[in-house]
Design a protein around this motif. Structure first.
Motif, PDB file in Angstrom:
ATOM      1  N   PHE A   1       0.832  -1.199   0.000  1.00  0.00           N
ATOM      2  CA  PHE A   1       0.000   0.000   0.000  1.00  0.00           C
ATOM      3  C   PHE A   1       0.870   1.253   0.000  1.00  0.00           C
ATOM      4  CE2 PHE A   1      -2.451  -3.408   1.718  1.00  0.00           C
ATOM      5  CZ  PHE A   1      -3.732  -3.201   1.261  1.00  0.00           C
ATOM      6  N   ALA A   2       0.415   2.284  -0.687  1.00  0.00           N
ATOM      7  CA  ALA A   2       1.133   3.558  -0.739  1.00  0.00           C
ATOM      8  C   ALA A   2       0.113   4.674  -0.929  1.00  0.00           C
ATOM      9  CB  ALA A   2       2.133   3.567  -1.886  1.00  0.00           C
ATOM     10  N   ALA A   3       0.472   5.845  -0.439  1.00  0.00           N
ATOM     11  CA  ALA A   3      -0.402   7.011  -0.582  1.00  0.00           C
ATOM     12  C   ALA A   3       0.209   7.983  -1.577  1.00  0.00           C
ATOM     13  CB  ALA A   3      -0.598   7.689   0.767  1.00  0.00           C
ATOM     14  N   ASP A   4      -0.633   8.522  -2.432  1.00  0.00           N
ATOM     15  CA  ASP A   4      -0.226   9.524  -3.412  1.00  0.00           C
ATOM     16  C   ASP A   4      -1.229  10.660  -3.302  1.00  0.00           C
ATOM     17  OD1 ASP A   4       0.942  10.838  -5.542  1.00  0.00           O
ATOM     18  OD2 ASP A   4      -0.218   9.715  -7.035  1.00  0.00           O
ATOM     19  N   GLY A   5      -0.904  11.635  -2.454  1.00  0.00           N
ATOM     20  CA  GLY A   5      -1.851  12.708  -2.181  1.00  0.00           C
ATOM     21  C   GLY A   5      -3.042  12.163  -1.414  1.00  0.00           C
ATOM     22  N   ARG A   6      -4.248  12.423  -1.918  1.00  0.00           N
ATOM     23  CA  ARG A   6      -5.455  11.931  -1.251  1.00  0.00           C
ATOM     24  C   ARG A   6      -5.819  10.517  -1.673  1.00  0.00           C
ATOM     25  NH1 ARG A   6      -9.845  16.115  -2.792  1.00  0.00           N
ATOM     26  NH2 ARG A   6     -10.920  14.145  -2.651  1.00  0.00           N
TER      27      ARG A   6
ATOM     28  N   ASP B   1     -10.626  11.823   2.073  1.00  0.00           N
ATOM     29  CA  ASP B   1     -10.907  13.251   2.244  1.00  0.00           C
ATOM     30  C   ASP B   1      -9.638  14.094   2.310  1.00  0.00           C
ATOM     31  OD1 ASP B   1     -13.629  12.753   2.252  1.00  0.00           O
ATOM     32  OD2 ASP B   1     -13.722  12.553   4.435  1.00  0.00           O
ATOM     33  N   SER B   2      -8.576  13.524   2.861  1.00  0.00           N
ATOM     34  CA  SER B   2      -7.328  14.284   2.993  1.00  0.00           C
ATOM     35  C   SER B   2      -6.129  13.385   2.717  1.00  0.00           C
ATOM     36  CB  SER B   2      -7.213  14.883   4.398  1.00  0.00           C
ATOM     37  OG  SER B   2      -7.001  13.858   5.347  1.00  0.00           O
ATOM     38  N   ALA B   3      -4.997  14.011   2.436  1.00  0.00           N
ATOM     39  CA  ALA B   3      -3.751  13.268   2.197  1.00  0.00           C
ATOM     40  C   ALA B   3      -3.297  12.575   3.481  1.00  0.00           C
ATOM     41  CB  ALA B   3      -2.671  14.199   1.677  1.00  0.00           C
ATOM     42  N   ASP B   4      -3.549  13.206   4.634  1.00  0.00           N
ATOM     43  CA  ASP B   4      -3.177  12.588   5.917  1.00  0.00           C
ATOM     44  C   ASP B   4      -3.929  11.290   6.145  1.00  0.00           C
ATOM     45  OD1 ASP B   4      -1.338  14.521   6.576  1.00  0.00           O
ATOM     46  OD2 ASP B   4      -2.793  15.731   7.703  1.00  0.00           O
ATOM     47  N   GLN B   5      -5.213  11.288   5.807  1.00  0.00           N
ATOM     48  CA  GLN B   5      -6.000  10.060   5.962  1.00  0.00           C
ATOM     49  C   GLN B   5      -5.465   8.967   5.049  1.00  0.00           C
ATOM     50  OE1 GLN B   5     -10.095  11.177   5.182  1.00  0.00           O
ATOM     51  NE2 GLN B   5     -10.657  10.337   7.181  1.00  0.00           N
ATOM     52  N   ALA B   6      -5.165   9.301   3.824  1.00  0.00           N
ATOM     53  CA  ALA B   6      -4.646   8.312   2.873  1.00  0.00           C
ATOM     54  C   ALA B   6      -3.322   7.738   3.362  1.00  0.00           C
ATOM     55  CB  ALA B   6      -4.477   8.950   1.492  1.00  0.00           C
ATOM     56  N   ARG B   7      -2.430   8.604   3.868  1.00  0.00           N
ATOM     57  CA  ARG B   7      -1.138   8.128   4.404  1.00  0.00           C
ATOM     58  C   ARG B   7      -1.344   7.230   5.614  1.00  0.00           C
ATOM     59  NH1 ARG B   7       0.765  13.174   3.236  1.00  0.00           N
ATOM     60  NH2 ARG B   7       0.282  13.919   5.322  1.00  0.00           N
TER      61      ARG B   7
ATOM     62  N   ARG C   1      -0.256   3.304   5.643  1.00  0.00           N
ATOM     63  CA  ARG C   1       0.722   2.831   6.623  1.00  0.00           C
ATOM     64  C   ARG C   1       0.135   1.688   7.461  1.00  0.00           C
ATOM     65  NH1 ARG C   1       2.579   7.551   8.294  1.00  0.00           N
ATOM     66  NH2 ARG C   1       0.801   7.883   9.646  1.00  0.00           N
ATOM     67  N   ALA C   2      -1.127   1.805   7.862  1.00  0.00           N
ATOM     68  CA  ALA C   2      -1.764   0.771   8.679  1.00  0.00           C
ATOM     69  C   ALA C   2      -1.948  -0.527   7.897  1.00  0.00           C
ATOM     70  CB  ALA C   2      -3.107   1.270   9.195  1.00  0.00           C
ATOM     71  N   PHE C   3      -2.385  -0.417   6.651  1.00  0.00           N
ATOM     72  CA  PHE C   3      -2.622  -1.616   5.847  1.00  0.00           C
ATOM     73  C   PHE C   3      -1.334  -2.259   5.366  1.00  0.00           C
ATOM     74  CE2 PHE C   3      -6.929   0.266   4.734  1.00  0.00           C
ATOM     75  CZ  PHE C   3      -7.612  -0.594   5.572  1.00  0.00           C
ATOM     76  N   ASP C   4      -0.244  -1.509   5.282  1.00  0.00           N
ATOM     77  CA  ASP C   4       1.012  -2.038   4.755  1.00  0.00           C
ATOM     78  C   ASP C   4       1.777  -2.864   5.784  1.00  0.00           C
ATOM     79  OD1 ASP C   4       2.464  -2.274   2.393  1.00  0.00           O
ATOM     80  OD2 ASP C   4       3.946  -0.839   3.071  1.00  0.00           O
ATOM     81  N   ARG C   5       1.315  -2.904   7.014  1.00  0.00           N
ATOM     82  CA  ARG C   5       1.987  -3.704   8.043  1.00  0.00           C
ATOM     83  C   ARG C   5       1.759  -5.184   7.791  1.00  0.00           C
ATOM     84  NH1 ARG C   5       0.363  -1.895  13.786  1.00  0.00           N
ATOM     85  NH2 ARG C   5       1.816  -3.567  14.187  1.00  0.00           N
TER      86      ARG C   5
END
Length: 88
Positions: free
Chosen positions: A15-20, A39-45, A49-53
């Motif tokens: 999993f990775a975040a790219d903006g939102r 809704d936000s880039a912070d939520q996506a990150r 991070r949680a799912f990539d564990r």
């Protein structure tokens, strides 16, 4: 064609975040994956991070009570011995 390992064990998503947008794809390279907009880039990150564990990342720290009890005890004893060495 899906690799044999994905057919037997299922996909191993990264999993990775790219903006939102949070994106996921199979690390074995079979092409499986997707994305979701938050809704936000912070939520996506945070979700990425949680799912990539992986469950194996902290195997000795949160081992099930009975099944991996010996592993949990070995880890506790190792910490105890290391603590004594530091004090000495």
């Amino acid at each position: 064609m899906t690799p044999l390992s994905c057919r037997i064990f299922g996909h191993d998503y990264g999993f990775a975040a790219d903006g939102r947008t949070m994106r996921w794809s199979c690390v074995r390279g079979c092409g499986a994956g997707g994305s979701k907009e938050y809704d936000s880039a912070d939520q996506a990150r945070c979700y990425a991070r949680a799912f990539d564990r992986k469950d194996t990342d902290d195997l000795g720290r949160r081992a099930p009570l009975l099944g991996l009890f010996p592993l949990r005890m070995a880890r506790a004893m190792r910490k105890r011995v290391e603590g004594r060495r530091r004090q000495a």
